[in-house]
Scaffold this motif. Sequence first.
Motif, PDB file in Angstrom:
ATOM      1  N   TYR A   1      36.741  47.649  37.617  1.00  0.00           N
ATOM      2  CA  TYR A   1      35.298  47.577  37.415  1.00  0.00           C
ATOM      3  C   TYR A   1      34.784  48.857  36.771  1.00  0.00           C
ATOM      4  CZ  TYR A   1      30.408  46.572  38.040  1.00  0.00           C
ATOM      5  OH  TYR A   1      29.085  46.342  37.800  1.00  0.00           O
TER       6      TYR A   1
ATOM      7  N   VAL B   1      34.324  42.448  37.131  1.00  0.00           N
ATOM      8  CA  VAL B   1      34.815  42.245  38.487  1.00  0.00           C
ATOM      9  C   VAL B   1      35.999  41.296  38.410  1.00  0.00           C
ATOM     10  CG1 VAL B   1      34.327  41.322  40.747  1.00  0.00           C
ATOM     11  CG2 VAL B   1      32.634  42.662  39.589  1.00  0.00           C
TER      12      VAL B   1
ATOM     13  N   LEU C   1      37.857  38.857  39.731  1.00  0.00           N
ATOM     14  CA  LEU C   1      37.869  37.903  40.842  1.00  0.00           C
ATOM     15  C   LEU C   1      39.289  37.443  41.151  1.00  0.00           C
ATOM     16  CD1 LEU C   1      34.863  35.477  40.759  1.00  0.00           C
ATOM     17  CD2 LEU C   1      35.274  37.468  42.142  1.00  0.00           C
TER      18      LEU C   1
ATOM     19  N   LEU D   1      33.534  36.499  35.292  1.00  0.00           N
ATOM     20  CA  LEU D   1      33.601  36.035  36.687  1.00  0.00           C
ATOM     21  C   LEU D   1      34.206  34.641  36.743  1.00  0.00           C
ATOM     22  CD1 LEU D   1      30.175  37.022  38.280  1.00  0.00           C
ATOM     23  CD2 LEU D   1      32.402  37.904  38.896  1.00  0.00           C
TER      24      LEU D   1
ATOM     25  N   PHE E   1      35.563  44.626  47.989  1.00  0.00           N
ATOM     26  CA  PHE E   1      34.277  44.812  47.351  1.00  0.00           C
ATOM     27  C   PHE E   1      33.351  45.664  48.215  1.00  0.00           C
ATOM     28  CE2 PHE E   1      30.128  43.407  45.782  1.00  0.00           C
ATOM     29  CZ  PHE E   1      30.317  43.714  44.453  1.00  0.00           C
TER      30      PHE E   1
ATOM     31  N   VAL F   1      31.685  49.131  47.005  1.00  0.00           N
ATOM     32  CA  VAL F   1      30.244  49.372  47.032  1.00  0.00           C
ATOM     33  C   VAL F   1      29.917  50.576  47.907  1.00  0.00           C
ATOM     34  CG1 VAL F   1      28.037  48.429  47.762  1.00  0.00           C
ATOM     35  CG2 VAL F   1      29.653  46.995  46.552  1.00  0.00           C
TER      36      VAL F   1
ATOM     37  N   GLN G   1      26.628  56.587  42.502  1.00  0.00           N
ATOM     38  CA  GLN G   1      27.578  56.011  41.554  1.00  0.00           C
ATOM     39  C   GLN G   1      28.290  57.096  40.763  1.00  0.00           C
ATOM     40  OE1 GLN G   1      28.695  53.262  41.660  1.00  0.00           O
ATOM     41  NE2 GLN G   1      27.217  51.714  42.245  1.00  0.00           N
TER      42      GLN G   1
END
Lengths: 345, 291
Positions: free
Chosen positions: B29, B35, B37, B98, B228, B232, B287
């Motif tokens: 990412y 992302v 998946l 995605l 995930f 985050v 971030q």
Amino acid sequence: MKRILPPWVRPRTLIAVAAAAAILAILPLVHGNRYWHNQLTETLLAIATALAWNWLGGYLGQVSFGHAAMFGLGGFIAGRMQVSLGVPMIAAWIVAGVIAGLYALVWGHPTLRLRGPYFSIATIGVGEATRLICTYWVWLTGGSSGMSLPVQVQLKYQLYWYALALALVALAVSYALRRSPLGLALLAIKSDVDAAGDVGVSAVRLQDLVLFLSGMTMGVCGGFYASYYSFIEPGDMFGFARSISFVLMGVIGGIGTIAGPAIGAVIFVLLRNSLIATYPQLYLGLYGLLLIFVILFEPLGLTGLYVRILRRARPDLGVTGMAAEESAVPATGAGAARVEQREAK
Amino acid sequence: MGQVTDLAVSAILLAGLYATMAYGLGLIYGVLRIVNLNHGGMIMAGAYAGWWLHAQFGIDPYLSLIPVSALAFIVGVVIYRLLVRRLPRGAAGGVQSLLLLFGVWLVLRNAAYLLFSGNDQTIRTPYSTRAVSLAGAFLSVNRFAVFAIALLVLLALHLLLTRTYLGKAIRAVAQNPDSCTLVGVPVERIYALTFGLGTALAALAGLLAATLFSFNPDFGATELLKSFVVVVLGGLGSVAGTAVAALILAAVEVFAILALPAYLTAAVGFVLLVLVLVVRPGGLFGQRVLG
């Protein structure tokens, strides 16, 4: 006509949809075939769910991999209210829909606030967590053994017209959410949240509204499903396969278009009942391959294909007509800008 | 009191696995803005690869870590070259990537169902049941091994990203691919390598997890979500941030057992995710991109 309708509704579209609805409404009385009656009911329900998924996944670009959560919740709440509390069917559907919509807000409100794929990832967890919790919540769902509603043959036959109404309402909302001024605001949010904010579009409120509408429609559809099949169980209602089916119908038909997902739903039901029924052990892989191929070769699904053929057959037309307009929307920000310009004229 | 130390130690040991699991997702990412998946699918594939090598040839799961990761690396590069590269970059590509990678995951899942059936599997080695005592608590040898390997892998990654030219190139591409093209960094190749690296990490983490837990073709969905959550929480690509975030998730999960019925602990990570997103949308440490 002009005075009754808002300016963004095309009388021609309205007449076409009304005619199609009228034909569908009298069709069962003509053919009297129970198999097709059932197929059509299933398809109409699938259309409603696909359109509801598309409001989020297409119009806002927030793909949900867990919409079965609201579908299942709606089904079990509606079922429980009818079985244990004796609430009339329609009232049960509506209450279940509202609760499912609120449930979508609970987890969707925080995750939609963020840019990027947070919402989509969260939906994977929501679907799974909801399934687990509801499987163990025996009072509501009856646990793994499921819940039975009283079987009413006459009602099951009549439910066709309820499904038709449901699909029509979903189609009307789809149309309004794209063509009305509200639709322009949604496009703006999808293209660029910051820019949308600069021109006075409240992303937070509109996203929540769409999320609630989508969740509520899913809940009502779940309630309908419970009434129609008289037996529901958590593994199926909240199943991963169900969540994927919503995604797939949207992708096949063309995410972000008005009628695309409806067409996708028709294709999907046909596909599921023929191909998948023959090779049940391959359905996940087939769904996966379908996703890969559509995204790689025609990201707008059948709608994109239709526009491409139209362009080749009638190059003199240029990029006009409803389908072209729809197709220009979801692909790029530039497409969205084009549509906005056109609508402004 | 004894119970609390037990849980604390097992939380720390679990955190190593979570950090490895999450790092591949964060790496991809961070660099490609995609992302992956299919991360969940590769976790599942890694678990089955290790199980199959053990069941068929009696290869110790820890020995098969290297071939399995190498193979997964190649798979990742192929997926990138064949599929991901063809997607548009930017906002529209986000939704498409995605859906596309989700499709790959479904195919992998179906393949696992066909090849290995839907039954739960475990990797059983002679030392699976062995335990050592530490501060009065009994802990399985496997958990320590997994923790040690996870630490090594994270350290190696940190060194790769900070001390080598390749790492520098990866970080540079993460910051600004256009400028990289200008100064002659082969951006496409870096993308492919990064995707391969992230995929290999997923398979490696899957194999590590398979030595501890049972798994079936659906394995990987919760793991993806946990990864995930860690990404985050910890920010992108920061090894230290990932480690702390993994520790937080592991601790919350492990201690939730005290208060919640077992089937609800699966939802704990998710609730944590939503809470973090509400309170600190930028992650606990803001971030930061790779380093």
